[in-house]
Design a protein around this motif. Structure first.
Motif, PDB file in Angstrom:
ATOM      1  N   LEU A   1       0.929  -1.179   0.138  1.00  0.00           N
ATOM      2  CA  LEU A   1       0.085   0.083  -0.015  1.00  0.00           C
ATOM      3  C   LEU A   1       0.809   1.246  -0.091  1.00  0.00           C
ATOM      4  O   LEU A   1       0.565   2.080  -0.800  1.00  0.00           O
ATOM      5  N   ILE A   2       1.826   1.191   0.754  1.00  0.00           N
ATOM      6  CA  ILE A   2       2.719   2.436   0.917  1.00  0.00           C
ATOM      7  C   ILE A   2       3.576   2.620  -0.282  1.00  0.00           C
ATOM      8  O   ILE A   2       3.434   3.741  -0.848  1.00  0.00           O
ATOM      9  N   ILE A   3       3.912   1.635  -1.083  1.00  0.00           N
ATOM     10  CA  ILE A   3       4.638   1.769  -2.393  1.00  0.00           C
ATOM     11  C   ILE A   3       3.687   2.410  -3.475  1.00  0.00           C
ATOM     12  O   ILE A   3       3.853   3.256  -4.423  1.00  0.00           O
ATOM     13  N   GLY A   4       2.511   1.720  -3.479  1.00  0.00           N
ATOM     14  CA  GLY A   4       1.270   2.176  -4.312  1.00  0.00           C
ATOM     15  C   GLY A   4       1.072   3.618  -4.097  1.00  0.00           C
ATOM     16  O   GLY A   4       0.820   4.487  -5.006  1.00  0.00           O
ATOM     17  N   MET A   5       0.818   4.211  -2.807  1.00  0.00           N
ATOM     18  CA  MET A   5       0.776   5.687  -2.483  1.00  0.00           C
ATOM     19  C   MET A   5       1.805   6.521  -3.161  1.00  0.00           C
ATOM     20  O   MET A   5       1.563   7.428  -3.744  1.00  0.00           O
ATOM     21  N   PHE A   6       3.171   5.772  -2.932  1.00  0.00           N
ATOM     22  CA  PHE A   6       4.328   6.784  -3.476  1.00  0.00           C
ATOM     23  C   PHE A   6       4.295   6.645  -5.029  1.00  0.00           C
ATOM     24  O   PHE A   6       4.755   7.689  -5.625  1.00  0.00           O
TER      25      PHE A   6
ATOM     26  N   TRP B   1      11.011   2.025 -11.224  1.00  0.00           N
ATOM     27  CA  TRP B   1      11.440   0.818 -10.661  1.00  0.00           C
ATOM     28  C   TRP B   1      10.210   0.700  -9.659  1.00  0.00           C
ATOM     29  O   TRP B   1      10.186  -0.136  -9.063  1.00  0.00           O
ATOM     30  N   LEU B   2       9.919   2.034  -9.173  1.00  0.00           N
ATOM     31  CA  LEU B   2       8.907   1.789  -8.187  1.00  0.00           C
ATOM     32  C   LEU B   2       7.663   1.075  -8.519  1.00  0.00           C
ATOM     33  O   LEU B   2       7.062   0.411  -7.723  1.00  0.00           O
ATOM     34  N   TYR B   3       7.223   1.259  -9.854  1.00  0.00           N
ATOM     35  CA  TYR B   3       6.165   0.486 -10.371  1.00  0.00           C
ATOM     36  C   TYR B   3       6.465  -1.034 -10.569  1.00  0.00           C
ATOM     37  O   TYR B   3       5.500  -1.781 -10.076  1.00  0.00           O
ATOM     38  N   LYS B   4       7.679  -1.256 -10.744  1.00  0.00           N
ATOM     39  CA  LYS B   4       7.881  -2.719 -10.956  1.00  0.00           C
ATOM     40  C   LYS B   4       7.832  -3.120  -9.567  1.00  0.00           C
ATOM     41  O   LYS B   4       7.354  -4.592  -9.413  1.00  0.00           O
ATOM     42  N   MET B   5       8.367  -2.686  -8.601  1.00  0.00           N
ATOM     43  CA  MET B   5       8.427  -3.026  -7.085  1.00  0.00           C
ATOM     44  C   MET B   5       6.852  -3.427  -6.651  1.00  0.00           C
ATOM     45  O   MET B   5       6.304  -4.395  -6.148  1.00  0.00           O
ATOM     46  N   HIS B   6       5.848  -2.261  -7.119  1.00  0.00           N
ATOM     47  CA  HIS B   6       4.565  -2.509  -6.672  1.00  0.00           C
ATOM     48  C   HIS B   6       4.033  -3.705  -7.212  1.00  0.00           C
ATOM     49  O   HIS B   6       3.188  -4.400  -6.934  1.00  0.00           O
ATOM     50  N   VAL B   7       4.223  -3.927  -8.810  1.00  0.00           N
ATOM     51  CA  VAL B   7       3.739  -5.107  -9.442  1.00  0.00           C
ATOM     52  C   VAL B   7       4.151  -6.391  -8.829  1.00  0.00           C
ATOM     53  O   VAL B   7       3.509  -7.302  -8.684  1.00  0.00           O
ATOM     54  N   THR B   8       5.425  -6.310  -8.624  1.00  0.00           N
ATOM     55  CA  THR B   8       6.122  -7.719  -7.930  1.00  0.00           C
ATOM     56  C   THR B   8       5.562  -8.018  -6.711  1.00  0.00           C
ATOM     57  O   THR B   8       5.072  -9.302  -6.633  1.00  0.00           O
TER      58      THR B   8
ATOM     59  N   MET C   1       0.516   4.659 -17.690  1.00  0.00           N
ATOM     60  CA  MET C   1      -0.637   4.227 -17.712  1.00  0.00           C
ATOM     61  C   MET C   1      -0.928   3.167 -18.832  1.00  0.00           C
ATOM     62  O   MET C   1      -1.476   1.961 -18.797  1.00  0.00           O
ATOM     63  N   TYR C   2      -0.657   3.777 -20.192  1.00  0.00           N
ATOM     64  CA  TYR C   2      -0.704   3.056 -21.184  1.00  0.00           C
ATOM     65  C   TYR C   2       0.172   1.924 -21.352  1.00  0.00           C
ATOM     66  O   TYR C   2      -0.279   0.528 -21.711  1.00  0.00           O
ATOM     67  N   ASN C   3       1.574   1.744 -20.823  1.00  0.00           N
ATOM     68  CA  ASN C   3       2.486   0.734 -20.725  1.00  0.00           C
ATOM     69  C   ASN C   3       2.121  -0.239 -19.857  1.00  0.00           C
ATOM     70  O   ASN C   3       2.242  -1.505 -20.004  1.00  0.00           O
ATOM     71  N   LEU C   4       1.476   0.311 -18.709  1.00  0.00           N
ATOM     72  CA  LEU C   4       1.149  -0.974 -17.642  1.00  0.00           C
ATOM     73  C   LEU C   4      -0.245  -1.589 -18.202  1.00  0.00           C
ATOM     74  O   LEU C   4      -0.337  -2.941 -17.927  1.00  0.00           O
TER      75      LEU C   4
ATOM     76  N   GLY D   1       2.565  -7.391  -5.612  1.00  0.00           N
ATOM     77  CA  GLY D   1       1.184  -7.483  -5.933  1.00  0.00           C
ATOM     78  C   GLY D   1       1.238  -9.035  -6.394  1.00  0.00           C
ATOM     79  O   GLY D   1       0.528  -9.938  -6.032  1.00  0.00           O
ATOM     80  N   ILE D   2       2.024  -9.374  -7.325  1.00  0.00           N
ATOM     81  CA  ILE D   2       2.113 -10.893  -7.801  1.00  0.00           C
ATOM     82  C   ILE D   2       2.317 -11.775  -6.480  1.00  0.00           C
ATOM     83  O   ILE D   2       1.708 -12.844  -6.418  1.00  0.00           O
ATOM     84  N   THR D   3       3.330 -11.303  -5.710  1.00  0.00           N
ATOM     85  CA  THR D   3       3.718 -12.198  -4.582  1.00  0.00           C
ATOM     86  C   THR D   3       2.525 -12.420  -3.637  1.00  0.00           C
ATOM     87  O   THR D   3       2.501 -13.598  -3.013  1.00  0.00           O
ATOM     88  N   LEU D   4       1.811 -11.410  -3.631  1.00  0.00           N
ATOM     89  CA  LEU D   4       0.564 -11.650  -2.461  1.00  0.00           C
ATOM     90  C   LEU D   4      -0.388 -12.845  -3.111  1.00  0.00           C
ATOM     91  O   LEU D   4      -1.121 -13.647  -2.452  1.00  0.00           O
ATOM     92  N   PHE D   5      -0.459 -13.008  -4.713  1.00  0.00           N
ATOM     93  CA  PHE D   5      -1.170 -14.257  -5.202  1.00  0.00           C
ATOM     94  C   PHE D   5      -0.395 -15.402  -4.827  1.00  0.00           C
ATOM     95  O   PHE D   5      -1.089 -16.421  -4.599  1.00  0.00           O
ATOM     96  N   VAL D   6       0.870 -15.500  -4.744  1.00  0.00           N
ATOM     97  CA  VAL D   6       1.610 -16.700  -4.305  1.00  0.00           C
ATOM     98  C   VAL D   6       1.353 -17.085  -2.972  1.00  0.00           C
ATOM     99  O   VAL D   6       1.241 -18.368  -2.667  1.00  0.00           O
ATOM    100  N   LEU D   7       1.370 -16.116  -1.946  1.00  0.00           N
ATOM    101  CA  LEU D   7       1.198 -16.479  -0.423  1.00  0.00           C
ATOM    102  C   LEU D   7      -0.401 -16.694  -0.221  1.00  0.00           C
ATOM    103  O   LEU D   7      -0.692 -17.168   0.819  1.00  0.00           O
ATOM    104  N   PHE D   8      -1.324 -16.188  -1.129  1.00  0.00           N
ATOM    105  CA  PHE D   8      -2.674 -16.323  -0.904  1.00  0.00           C
ATOM    106  C   PHE D   8      -3.214 -17.437  -0.342  1.00  0.00           C
ATOM    107  O   PHE D   8      -3.976 -17.707   0.771  1.00  0.00           O
ATOM    108  N   PRO D   9      -2.772 -18.804  -1.134  1.00  0.00           N
ATOM    109  CA  PRO D   9      -3.291 -20.178  -0.550  1.00  0.00           C
ATOM    110  C   PRO D   9      -2.866 -20.396   0.959  1.00  0.00           C
ATOM    111  O   PRO D   9      -3.371 -21.521   1.370  1.00  0.00           O
ATOM    112  N   PHE D  10      -1.542 -19.866   1.306  1.00  0.00           N
ATOM    113  CA  PHE D  10      -0.870 -20.044   2.405  1.00  0.00           C
ATOM    114  C   PHE D  10      -1.401 -19.475   3.648  1.00  0.00           C
ATOM    115  O   PHE D  10      -0.736 -19.358   4.753  1.00  0.00           O
TER     116      PHE D  10
END
Length: 227
Positions: free
Chosen positions: A138-143, A184-191, A157-160, A193-202
């Motif tokens: 959330l903090i990274i997203g706000m930044f 790089w901040l967008y890339k970290m935010h995306v990464t 926005m178009y690239n994402l 976010g994807i990691t949360l999907f990995v941890l979701f089932p656990f």
């Protein structure tokens, strides 16, 4: 750098999706007794309701905004007369508002989880880790809002959106080309976010699958007072 971009933004999303779906299915099949929110309200209810409401309203609206921003095709936005630049302004304003709500609620929940003795004693490492990861995300997203303010032409926005579009249509090579040039901040935010999907089932996040939407169309229950 090209290999890293391909790994994190062309391959990792598909791995995460597989873990997310298969892991959720296996957990539901084998460990249904762990399929719960694990609410700690009974242990400590002080400010819990307001914190929970702010967090859930904020996070739900943010997720809906991300879906609209990344999944809906830009042709639809153009058909509605909304340019990429205008869409970016909308995303910054709406995302910023609900981001603040979510931040306030989540800060209260994090403080409660870390410093309330009863809550801390009954929290698992995964409970604490997933909460802190969402907080960091959330903090990274706000930044990223401040980064977006530096280029109001809608190009990022178009690239994402293009990255998401090509991933969803199983064209990872083209997808990586679009996200490689973003900050790089967008890339970290995306990464993250994807990691949360990995941890979701656990984690306790699996309770999202069990949102009681059927309550909306359920018949009213008549409750009578004891005579």
């Amino acid at each position: 750098m090209e290999f890293i971009n391909t790994l994190f933004f062309g391959i990792y999303p598909y791995v995460a999706l597989g873990v997310f779906l298969l892991g959720s299915l296996v957990r539901y099949d084998r460990e249904q007794y762990t399929w719960k929110t694990g609410s700690s309200q009974m242990l400590s209810s002080k400010n819990f309701r307001i914190a929970s409401i702010l967090f859930h309203v904020g996070i739900i609206m943010i997720l809906m905004g991300h879906f609209a921003g990344l999944v809906l095709p830009y042709e639809l936005w153009h058909a509605l007369g909304i340019t990429m630049a205008a869409k970016q302004i909308i995303a910054m304003g709406v995302g910023g508002f609900f981001g603040v709500l979510c931040f306030i609620g989540l800060t209260m929940l994090v403080y409660r989880r870390l410093f309330d003795p009863r809550i801390k004693a009954t929290s698992s490492k995964m409970d604490t880790s997933i909460l802190l990861l969402i907080y960091l995300q959330l903090i990274i997203g706000m930044f990223t809002i401040f980064i977006s303010a530096g280029h109001m032409d809608g190009s990022v926005m178009y690239n994402l959106m293009s990255w998401s579009r090509y991933l969803l249509t199983l064209r990872p090579v083209e997808a990586v080309e679009y996200i490689s040039s973003v900050h790089w901040l967008y890339k970290m935010h995306v990464t993250l976010g994807i990691t949360l999907f990995v941890l979701f089932p656990f984690s306790r996040l699996v309770h999202i699958w069990s949102v009681p939407v059927q309550y909306i169309r359920r018949n009213y229950q008549i409750v009578r007072q004891k005579s």
